[in-house]
Design a protein around this motif. Structure first.
Motif, PDB file in Angstrom:
ATOM      1  N   PHE A 864      -8.285 -11.836   3.020  1.00  0.00           N
ATOM      2  CA  PHE A 864      -7.336 -12.542   2.144  1.00  0.00           C
ATOM      3  C   PHE A 864      -5.974 -11.873   2.027  1.00  0.00           C
ATOM      4  CE2 PHE A 864     -11.479 -13.718  -0.062  1.00  0.00           C
ATOM      5  CZ  PHE A 864     -11.588 -14.918   0.613  1.00  0.00           C
ATOM      6  N   CYS A 865      -5.850 -10.667   2.523  1.00  0.00           N
ATOM      7  CA  CYS A 865      -4.585  -9.970   2.354  1.00  0.00           C
ATOM      8  C   CYS A 865      -3.543 -10.504   3.314  1.00  0.00           C
ATOM      9  CB  CYS A 865      -4.776  -8.467   2.554  1.00  0.00           C
ATOM     10  SG  CYS A 865      -4.955  -7.993   4.288  1.00  0.00           S
ATOM     11  N   PRO A 866      -2.278 -10.279   3.035  1.00  0.00           N
ATOM     12  CA  PRO A 866      -1.232 -10.673   3.987  1.00  0.00           C
ATOM     13  C   PRO A 866      -1.275  -9.796   5.227  1.00  0.00           C
ATOM     14  CG  PRO A 866      -0.300  -9.538   2.099  1.00  0.00           C
ATOM     15  CD  PRO A 866      -1.738  -9.730   1.805  1.00  0.00           C
ATOM     16  N   ALA A 867      -0.618 -10.266   6.271  1.00  0.00           N
ATOM     17  CA  ALA A 867      -0.713  -9.581   7.570  1.00  0.00           C
ATOM     18  C   ALA A 867      -0.173  -8.165   7.511  1.00  0.00           C
ATOM     19  CB  ALA A 867       0.040 -10.393   8.629  1.00  0.00           C
ATOM     20  N   ASP A 868       0.850  -7.920   6.716  1.00  0.00           N
ATOM     21  CA  ASP A 868       1.450  -6.595   6.710  1.00  0.00           C
ATOM     22  C   ASP A 868       0.615  -5.571   5.969  1.00  0.00           C
ATOM     23  OD1 ASP A 868       1.794  -7.810   4.302  1.00  0.00           O
ATOM     24  OD2 ASP A 868       3.821  -7.026   3.971  1.00  0.00           O
ATOM     25  N   LYS A 869      -0.534  -5.973   5.387  1.00  0.00           N
ATOM     26  CA  LYS A 869      -1.402  -5.033   4.689  1.00  0.00           C
ATOM     27  C   LYS A 869      -2.688  -4.773   5.453  1.00  0.00           C
ATOM     28  CE  LYS A 869       1.597  -5.112   1.403  1.00  0.00           C
ATOM     29  NZ  LYS A 869       2.578  -3.994   1.301  1.00  0.00           N
ATOM     30  N   HIS A 978       5.429   3.094   1.856  1.00  0.00           N
ATOM     31  CA  HIS A 978       6.130   1.883   2.279  1.00  0.00           C
ATOM     32  C   HIS A 978       6.392   1.864   3.787  1.00  0.00           C
ATOM     33  CE1 HIS A 978       6.899   0.028  -1.590  1.00  0.00           C
ATOM     34  NE2 HIS A 978       7.112   1.266  -2.079  1.00  0.00           N
ATOM     35  N   GLU A 979       6.280   2.976   4.466  1.00  0.00           N
ATOM     36  CA  GLU A 979       6.597   3.013   5.909  1.00  0.00           C
ATOM     37  C   GLU A 979       5.362   2.666   6.715  1.00  0.00           C
ATOM     38  OE1 GLU A 979       8.088   6.817   6.782  1.00  0.00           O
ATOM     39  OE2 GLU A 979       9.828   6.668   5.442  1.00  0.00           O
ATOM     40  N   VAL A 980       5.334   1.477   7.230  1.00  0.00           N
ATOM     41  CA  VAL A 980       4.205   0.995   8.038  1.00  0.00           C
ATOM     42  C   VAL A 980       4.619   1.056   9.517  1.00  0.00           C
ATOM     43  CG1 VAL A 980       2.654  -0.935   8.472  1.00  0.00           C
ATOM     44  CG2 VAL A 980       3.474  -0.468   6.165  1.00  0.00           C
ATOM     45  N   SER A 981       3.749   1.623  10.305  1.00  0.00           N
ATOM     46  CA  SER A 981       4.064   1.768  11.736  1.00  0.00           C
ATOM     47  C   SER A 981       4.233   0.405  12.370  1.00  0.00           C
ATOM     48  CB  SER A 981       2.942   2.537  12.441  1.00  0.00           C
ATOM     49  OG  SER A 981       3.158   2.522  13.837  1.00  0.00           O
ATOM     50  N   ALA A 982       5.365   0.182  12.960  1.00  0.00           N
ATOM     51  CA  ALA A 982       5.618  -1.109  13.626  1.00  0.00           C
ATOM     52  C   ALA A 982       4.632  -1.343  14.762  1.00  0.00           C
ATOM     53  CB  ALA A 982       7.060  -1.125  14.169  1.00  0.00           C
ATOM     54  N   GLN A 983       4.280  -0.233  15.458  1.00  0.00           N
ATOM     55  CA  GLN A 983       3.346  -0.386  16.575  1.00  0.00           C
ATOM     56  C   GLN A 983       1.978  -0.819  16.086  1.00  0.00           C
ATOM     57  OE1 GLN A 983       2.805   3.186  18.849  1.00  0.00           O
ATOM     58  NE2 GLN A 983       1.423   2.245  20.348  1.00  0.00           N
ATOM     59  N   GLN A 989      -1.632  -7.487  14.828  1.00  0.00           N
ATOM     60  CA  GLN A 989      -1.336  -8.919  14.890  1.00  0.00           C
ATOM     61  C   GLN A 989      -1.782  -9.485  16.253  1.00  0.00           C
ATOM     62  OE1 GLN A 989       2.841  -9.154  14.117  1.00  0.00           O
ATOM     63  NE2 GLN A 989       2.638  -8.423  11.974  1.00  0.00           N
ATOM     64  N   LYS A 990      -1.651  -8.678  17.267  1.00  0.00           N
ATOM     65  CA  LYS A 990      -2.005  -9.170  18.595  1.00  0.00           C
ATOM     66  C   LYS A 990      -3.503  -9.291  18.785  1.00  0.00           C
ATOM     67  CE  LYS A 990       0.495  -7.506  21.830  1.00  0.00           C
ATOM     68  NZ  LYS A 990       1.088  -6.540  22.832  1.00  0.00           N
TER      69      LYS A 990
END
Length: 1002
Positions: A864-869, A978-983, A989-990
């Motif tokens: 249920f969480c958003p993708a960025d979490k 707050h700093e989430v690794s972009a990689q 997501q992939k």
């Protein structure tokens, strides 16, 4: 003198005055041959017995005759034919040389002559004393006659016959002894008699010795006490002779019309010149000089001074008035005005108050009277009047005073014909209404003009309008009606012009009587100025309006919402004022609410309130004329509900006649408003008692609708909240009004959970409370409530109930997502956000020992969480899974070493095992969040979601990420970086689709 004569002289001188008798005078004194010695002895003694004293004086006078004859022969040029009455010389007070020489040559005759004057004077006084005694005896007889009239008085005690001497007659004692009267000066005796109010003896003294007392007449009057009634001594007061314009001399009757030769002025002057005798110590009677008469102005001044003295010393106005009346009656000029003042002033003192009333202690003086204004005098006259006596008092006291004022104005050449009218009108405008009613009743147009106090019909109408609209009375409607019934009636047919003029007049009056800063209150005098220019037609229309206002006032007073009469003027064009008064009338009746159980009383109230909203036959609007019939009925129905008479309300709504005639929507609005009013005034939330019960029962009157049902549920929810003893910040139980004013009502659920340690155990009760608080159709609110329950169970370390509640919450979110049109539904997003935060909070709780359930919770958080979490939650899930693997390996090693234990079942897991295995094989770059899962990365999300949780702490159990097993009880949302690794985000997501869709591994 021979020895025998010496013996007689010794015998006489040895006698005391009290021992002197007629025989001693005849036997001793008369036997002495020396005339000078006998005359001197007669003058030497003063006796109290009249007969003895008379005999003594007669003997002395007889012995002085030879010497007087010898001296008169020397002085008189004529032969003396009458031994007792020698011829009178010319009236002169100069000494005669021949006579002076004679007295020097014959000193004995000179002494005898001087002694004779003393004896003559005493003989006159003796006669006066006798007459004064006779006057006293006559006065005693008069008193006895007056007393005899009361002999038959039944209230008087009868005297004892044995103690009454019927043969004796009481006599009044003389005012002073004879000896005192003979030796004292006449002025002293007269003043004494005046001070003792012995006017009969004083009258004798003035008549017989008036010539000598005349110069001291005013001094004698001043000796009379000021409180004495002037009628008792009126013949002593100075009179006025209008012919001569001077004081009138009172005629006197002397005992001897012509003076004796020894009393002649020239003889007395010759005696004094001879220096043979000392006249100053012997003579008591001297011939006065020429009498002085008072002028007219002197008389006026004396009377005014006497009046001032009487008023100053006694304050007895009636005595002063009697004095002035006597002077004026005798023709003393310039006393008329003083008499008027005293007459009017005496009416104020003696007639203004009834004898049975308590008179206030006031210092009334003539000076104060003279400084008073006519308006003050009128009020002073009527200060003790009653409504029953005011008309009589005006006619008896005020009207004579006003007549005097008008007469004086005319005499001064400034006539004022309206003076009386102005003062009477001014009094009417300032008295209570019951006084004014009595005056108006005595001024009815049907009475003869001479009997009316107010004779002009138009003035009467103006006065009545000013008095009534200027009064603050709220309970004198019967008195106001009495005044109205006395007013004149003009036959004016109603026309449009008159109606317009009446409306204009009412509008102007409404503005005129409205309080302002400059004039907080309009007085009747102000209103009279307003009504003064109105003609009879306008006054007639104003009286028609007054009639409507009086009828309206009586109706309002009947239901205990009375208003002063001027309110009807102020509210004539003010709809808000009329609505407010109608509301008070519908809510506050003249009798207690408990006594209005009869439906007929309420129908009577409805009839009256509808009557006030209509117009009369000539088109004049009543008190609520700006309100429509429907609005008035709504106001009445609201008042009926506010009284709690719901059965009567239902009966009136469902009666055949249906007098209320309201549609269902209006009834619903009124019932809701009344119920909310009861609710807001309730002191307790229990809907089984008091105001809250009335609020709940009030809703049964209205037809059942969604709004009514919601209000009923809210009342039930309020009762449920108060049953949990929720407290406010001040330590007082929360009130129903605070519950209604709470903007976020879910916070009430949080307060229930935080104020009761066992409340979280009753999930269905809490959910029912949420529904009744107005969230029946809000699934997101249900999810939030479940999250609160789970969090409260977590705080209580009841992990099993927390997990159970979390399952229910997850199922609710799944159902919501399934029923939603799309994933972008705000309710779905809000519920999912609350759900994943709650699942993550419980799933990462280190004190929760059931790792499979925790893994399942973290899996739901991932779902249920958003993708960025996802990266952060997945890192926590992997760490927990690794700990679980280590624990399993330890258990496996323990079994292999001989411990036989049954493996833990996987039942109850929220995520399938295939998905778990895929999470284990998923490799992603390690992000800072995966290394520090409790860093500040989740701070924003947790803070935002936690804000949706209304309960107090709004925090989760923290954990130490270094060892993952900290048992810190501090409650705080996990601090995430707050700093989430972009990689890591891109890989997650992939591969998310593969993660969810891959086959389960063995």
């Amino acid at each position: 003198m021979t020895s025998a004569a010496d013996d007689l002289c010794d015998q006489w001188t040895s006698l005391q005055d009290a021992d002197v008798t007629l025989s001693s005078i005849q036997d001793i004194l008369a036997a002495i041959q020396d005339d000078l010695w006998v005359a001197a002895a007669s003058a030497d003694r003063l006796l109290d017995d009249v007969d003895t004293q008379r005999a003594l004086l007669e003997l002395g006078l007889q012995r002085t005759k030879p010497a007087i004859e010898r001296a008169s022969n020397v002085y008189s040029p004529h032969d003396n034919d009458d031994d007792t009455s020698p011829p009178l010389p010319p009236a002169a007070d100069t000494p005669d040389e021949t006579l002076v020489s004679y007295f020097r040559d014959e000193p004995a005759d000179a002494q005898v002559c001087s002694i004779r004057t003393v004896l003559l004077s005493r003989m006159d006084r003796l006669n006066s004393f006798v007459e004064m005694q006779q006057e006293n005896a006559g006065f005693d007889e008069l008193e006895r006659q007056v007393d005899a009239e009361w002999e038959d008085d039944p209230w008087e005690d009868a005297p004892d016959e044995d103690t009454v001497d019927k043969a004796t007659t009481p006599t009044r004692e003389p005012p002073f002894p004879l000896s005192t009267f003979l030796s004292a000066e006449l002025l002293t005796s007269a003043s004494y008699l005046a001070s003792r109010l012995l006017f009969s003896p004083l009258r004798v003294l003035r008549q017989r010795h008036g010539f000598h007392l005349w110069p001291s007449r005013l001094s004698i009057i001043e000796s009379i006490p000021e409180h004495t009634n002037p009628t008792e001594y009126r013949d002593f007061l100075p009179d006025y002779d209008a012919t001569n314009e001077t004081e009138r001399r009172i005629a006197a009757e002397h005992w001897r019309p012509d003076p004796d030769w020894s009393e002649l002025p020239q003889v007395l002057a010759s005696l004094k010149a001879s220096e043979v005798v000392e006249l100053g110590g012997i003579l008591t009677l001297r011939t006065p000089g020429s009498p002085q008469f008072l002028t007219a102005s002197d008389l006026t001044s004396w009377y005014k001074q006497r009046v001032d003295k009487v008023l100053t010393s006694t304050g007895m106005t009636d005595i002063a008035l009697g004095l002035v009346q006597h002077g004026a009656g005798q023709g003393v000029p310039d006393l008329d005005e003083l008499g008027e003042e005293l007459s009017l002033f005496s009416r104020l003192i003696y007639d203004a108050a009834s004898l049975d009333e308590e008179i206030e202690d006031e210092d009334w003086t003539l000076d104060r009277w003279r400084t008073m204004q006519p308006r003050e005098v009128v009020r002073a006259y009527l200060r003790y009047s009653t409504p029953e006596s005011v008309v009589t008092d005006i006619r008896k006291l005020v009207m004579p005073y006003l007549f005097v004022l008008e007469t004086r104005a005319e005499r001064a050449g400034q006539p004022d014909t309206t003076l009386s009218t102005r003062l009477i009108y001014d009094y009417i405008l300032t008295v209570p209404l019951d006084f004014a009613a009595s005056i108006f009743e005595s001024s009815k147009p049907i009475l003869p003009p001479a009997q009316r106090l107010v004779r002009d019909d138009e003035d009467m109408a103006r006065l009545a309008l000013a008095c009534l609209y200027g009064s603050d009375a709220l309970d004198q409607w019967s008195t106001m009606s009495r005044i109205f019934e006395c007013l004149p009636a003009w036959d004016n047919s109603p026309t449009d012009d008159l109606a317009d003029e009446a409306d204009t007049t009412v509008a102007s009056l409404g503005s005129f009587v409205t309080p302002t800063t400059a004039r907080p209150r309009v007085t009747p005098s102000d209103l009279l100025i307003f009504f003064q220019p109105l003609p009879a037609t306008s006054l007639s229309r104003a009286l028609d309006i007054l009639d409507v206002h009086l009828e309206s006032g009586e109706i309002l007073s009947r239901w205990d919402v009375a208003a002063p009469l001027r309110w009807f003027l102020q509210s004539a064009n003010n709809e808000a004022e009329q609505r407010a008064r109608a509301t008070r009338m519908a809510r506050r009746t003249g009798r207690p609410i408990s006594e209005l159980d009869n439906q007929g009383d309420w129908e009577w109230l409805l009839e009256d309130i509808l009557k006030l909203s209509g117009t009369n036959d000539i088109g004049l609007k009543s008190a609520f004329g700006l309100l429509s019939r429907t609005e008035v009925i709504r106001i009445f129905f609201g008042g009926l509900l506010s009284s709690g008479k719901f059965d009567i309300a239902k009966n009136m709504l469902h009666s055949r006649t249906n007098p209320l005639a309201l549609d269902d929507r209006i009834i619903e609005d009124i019932c809701l408003a009344a119920a909310r009013e009861f609710y807001d005034n309730a002191s307790t939330g229990n809907y089984r008692f008091g105001e809250m019960k009335l609020a709940y029962d009030c809703l049964t009157v209205a037809p059942q609708s969604e709004n009514v049902l919601r209000e009923q549920e809210f009342i039930e929810a309020t009762s449920r909240i108060t049953s949990f003893n929720v407290m406010t910040r001040s330590g007082v139980l929360i009130s129903p009004l605070e519950i209604r004013l709470t903007k976020d009502r879910l916070s009430l659920v949080s307060r229930v959970l935080s104020s009761n340690s066992d409340a979280y155990k009753y999930t269905e009760v809490i959910l029912d409370l949420v529904h009744k608080l107005g969230f029946r159709d809000d699934p997101a609110a249900k999810v939030k409530a479940l999250a609160m329950i789970a969090d409260t169970a977590l705080q209580a370390e009841d992990f099993a109930r927390a997990y159970e509640t979390s399952e229910t919450m997850v199922n609710a979110v799944v159902e919501l997502r399934a029923s939603a049109v799309g994933m972008d539904d705000p309710q779905v997003r809000e519920a999912a956000e609350v759900c994943w935060v709650a699942c993550f909070q419980l799933g990462r709780q280190p004190e929760f020992p059931d790792v499979p359930k925790k893994l399942a919770l973290l899996g739901r958080a991932l779902e249920f969480c958003p993708a960025d979490k996802l990266v952060d939650i997945l890192a926590a899930w992997r760490r927990l899974d690794a700990e679980d693997i280590d624990a399993r390996r330890a258990r496996l090693a323990k079994r292999r070493s001989g411990a036989q234990r049954k493996p833990a079942a996987g039942a109850g897991e929220i995520l399938p095992s295939s998905l778990a295995s895929r999470f284990q094989k998923l490799h992603m770059p390690t992000s800072p969040l995966s290394r520090a899962p409790d860093s500040a990365a989740f701070a924003n999300t947790f803070s935002r979601v936690a804000a949706t949780f209304p309960f107090g702490s709004g925090a989760s159990l923290g954990s130490n990420d270094n060892d993952g097993r900290s048992r810190s009880r501090e409650r705080a949302w996990p601090a995430l970086d707050h700093e989430v690794s972009a990689q890591a985000s891109r890989v997650l997501q992939k591969g998310i689709g593969w993660l969810i869709g891959a086959d389960d591994e063995a």
